[in-house]
Motif scaffolding. Structure first.
Motif, mmCIF file in Angstrom:
data_model
loop_
_atom_site.group_PDB
_atom_site.id
_atom_site.type_symbol
_atom_site.label_atom_id
_atom_site.label_comp_id
_atom_site.label_asym_id
_atom_site.label_seq_id
_atom_site.Cartn_x
_atom_site.Cartn_y
_atom_site.Cartn_z
ATOM 1 N N ALA A 257 0.848 -1.199 0.000
ATOM 2 C CA ALA A 257 0.000 0.000 0.000
ATOM 3 C C ALA A 257 0.881 1.245 0.000
ATOM 4 N N ASN A 261 1.178 4.015 -3.032
ATOM 5 C CA ASN A 261 0.985 5.450 -2.796
ATOM 6 C C ASN A 261 2.218 6.252 -3.212
ATOM 7 N N LEU A 289 -4.712 -3.402 0.920
ATOM 8 C CA LEU A 289 -4.520 -2.440 -0.178
ATOM 9 C C LEU A 289 -5.728 -1.522 -0.303
ATOM 10 N N SER A 293 -4.414 2.140 0.783
ATOM 11 C CA SER A 293 -3.875 2.881 -0.355
ATOM 12 C C SER A 293 -5.011 3.489 -1.151
ATOM 13 N N TYR A 296 -4.412 2.969 -4.740
ATOM 14 C CA TYR A 296 -4.907 1.673 -5.232
ATOM 15 C C TYR A 296 -6.416 1.706 -5.435
ATOM 16 N N ASN B 186 -7.371 5.397 5.923
ATOM 17 C CA ASN B 186 -6.427 4.453 6.530
ATOM 18 C C ASN B 186 -6.172 4.852 7.990
ATOM 19 N N CYS B 189 -1.329 6.525 8.994
ATOM 20 C CA CYS B 189 -0.541 7.153 7.926
ATOM 21 C C CYS B 189 0.461 8.144 8.521
#
Lengths: 359, 359
Positions: A257, A261, A289, A293, A296, B186, B189
């Motif tokens: 991921a 990115n 993923l 991401s 993605y 997410n 990060c």
């Protein structure tokens, strides 16, 4: 059989910590023959280079007639400093720290030598002969999940080396900051979570903790399980084995991921022995993923921004070439001049592979 | 004052979620003048583009005489699909999902337009006018620690876009898999650990838990602390504030260690407001780099493999250009044709900035 005077010959070397393989190769016929021999680590790097060069010369003598030697390609364990061709604390070649592999080979062989990390060689093979060719992409990132986790990155048709040749070490991005100790000194590297070694360590930890009765029974009195044992147990529904593969897939997904990115490439290839268990690994990987991401999730095949991408969007796929990727990559290294500087590079008028200065 | 007929003029736009800035620029004199105005998000993207183009035209009319317009450069919040110039769920521009920024500008302006993410524009400025020029490197990776964490990557002199223009999103690599929720969906990060927003959230959490009496006193009856409050408290030795900066430096170090292992570039630049607290952040960051990146430990200035590297080894430094980097980068975008495709690109014989089809 009439030999084409213009046919190119290369010799490729896949140098490993336990064995080394040497092959003669032509673009038309692929690998003509290969020779494997043990890597005599106990005898030291000079002896190993001696062995290697003897076999190179042997294959050259057998196959050079009617062909032109384009060069010798070497895939070496890393970290490899380029263009110097010097090793720095290679974990799989103990005693080789600071060894000038390229310079030592050049002392024994009077031919152009192209040297790369083994993971770069595998990525080049997958790019030129495997999935890269199939999908017609100009960039890819490959992770090779074996004893360690190797990485090769090809951007716009060229291997990415970085400033000292040490780029492409995504196997050592941190996945779990407080995770298991890695051979590189860090904790929680992708290599410490997703290599074959990491899988077996996880299995042994579960057995020792009493949480994997099925795996414990499978192991019995043996010193350790094998990777095949673990894969078979998972295929047969053993919960502990399935959990190990899911956790491995998760770690790969977290790392990938990040790479997606960072790079937004059309193709990410997962190779090495661990990738043979794709069906066990990939569901957890793709889950990560999608979650981790957004590049993605926007560019996976069929998504909003995938339309203009070569290959049809961000593809994550198991390698096509299998265990031969590293050796094949070494064989084609001399043919991909644009991706690296060939050491030596003297055009050989006599087409003989002698020792420098012996003519 | 005699004007050089060949002097190039560009107009740069730094489009932000709260304000937009437009500047006229020449390579010889830098920014000639700039105009800032609020981004009228409530009026919708078409209105904002209308405002933007009016100001562009205003500056053009003031400065075009005796100069040739090389183009208009725009730094936009991401994610930005390229070459389409379309936005996808930009967190700082609510309501702009799917908006064709480039196409809408092209309807209003008859001039070549170069568009990039704001972080890419800042990285280009640092490369061409800041640290990159100072150290004479051809590649760098920049992290901009502001409201979010932007990222721009320049490889061999070109901005790395990836296949759909979405490369360079290292702000969304996962640092702590179970960490705080990020705006991208997410958890953990880099942006959720090291942005100005993340710092203030950490401070508020500590105050709420009763573990930061100094910060609580500083906050008093106000709705929230400011970034400046936090930095001053840390400078004066407040333990909670110091711990927040150390943890931020640690997160940056974990992410950067991965980037160094992946890329092996000669220069990593940390910009944005948070980077002003370099002395508070960098000790923990460098500690993580030494521990988690063997590429760093081999290539830091003065180390074994740093010799052949441009700039003298792997350098990690605070940005040189400060808050102007994004606007400067937008201004020079049209001058760096090799790094991207200019939209439009019609050579303008009349040198007038009209609406397409109005002549």
């Amino acid at each position: 059989m009439t030999l084409d005077k213009e046919q190119l010959l290369t010799i490729g070397v896949d140098l490993g910590g336990t064995s080394l393989r040497v092959a003669a190769y032509t673009p038309e016929d692929g690998i003509l023959d290969s020779i494997a021999l043990p890597t005599r680590l106990e005898a030291g790097p000079h002896a190993v280079v001696g062995d290697m060069c003897s076999v190179i010369r042997m294959l050259f003598d057998r196959f050079f007639r009617g062909r032109n030697l384009a060069g010798i390609g070497v895939g070496s364990p890393g970290p490899l400093e380029l263009p110097a061709g010097r090793l720095h604390h290679p974990p799989n070649l103990p005693g080789w720290d600071g060894f000038h592999l390229l310079a030592e080979m050049e002392k024994l062989l009077d031919a152009p030598i192209a040297i790369e990390s083994d993971a770069n060689a595998a990525a080049l093979a997958e790019y030129a002969l495997g999935l890269g060719r199939l999908l017609d992409v100009d960039s890819l990132c490959m992770l090779t999940l074996g004893t360690g986790v190797g990485n090769g990155i090809i951007l716009d048709g060229k291997l990415w080396h970085g400033a000292a040749g040490m780029g492409g070490e995504a196997g050592h991005m941190t996945i779990f900051p407080e995770g298991s100790l890695c051979g590189c000194g860090n904790t929680g590297c992708l290599e410490a979570c997703a290599s074959a070694t990491a899988l077996m360590n996880a299995a042994e930890r579960l057995i020792a903790s009493g949480k994997a009765p099925g795996l414990a029974a499978l192991k019995g009195d043996r010193l350790s399980l094998t990777a095949l044992d673990l894969a078979e147990a998972a295929q047969q529904g053993d919960k502990a084995a399935l959990a190990i593969y899911a956790e491995t897939g998760r770690a790969i997904g977290i790392g990938l991921a990040g790479l997606i990115n960072i790079f937004n490439l059309p193709l990410y290839v997962i190779g090495g022995g661990v990738a043979n268990s794709w069906d066990l690994l990939s569901p957890a990987m793709f889950e990560e993923l999608e979650r981790r991401s957004y590049v993605y999730s926007l560019t996976a095949p069929g998504r909003a921004a995938a339309g203009g991408m070569p290959g049809g969007g961000t593809r994550v796929m198991p390698a096509k070439l299998g265990a031969e990727a590293g050796l094949l990559g070494a064989c084609i290294l001399p043919l991909h001049l644009s991706s690296h500087k060939l050491a030596g590079g003297v055009s050989r008028e006599d087409n003989m592979l002698g020792v420098p200065g012996d003519d």
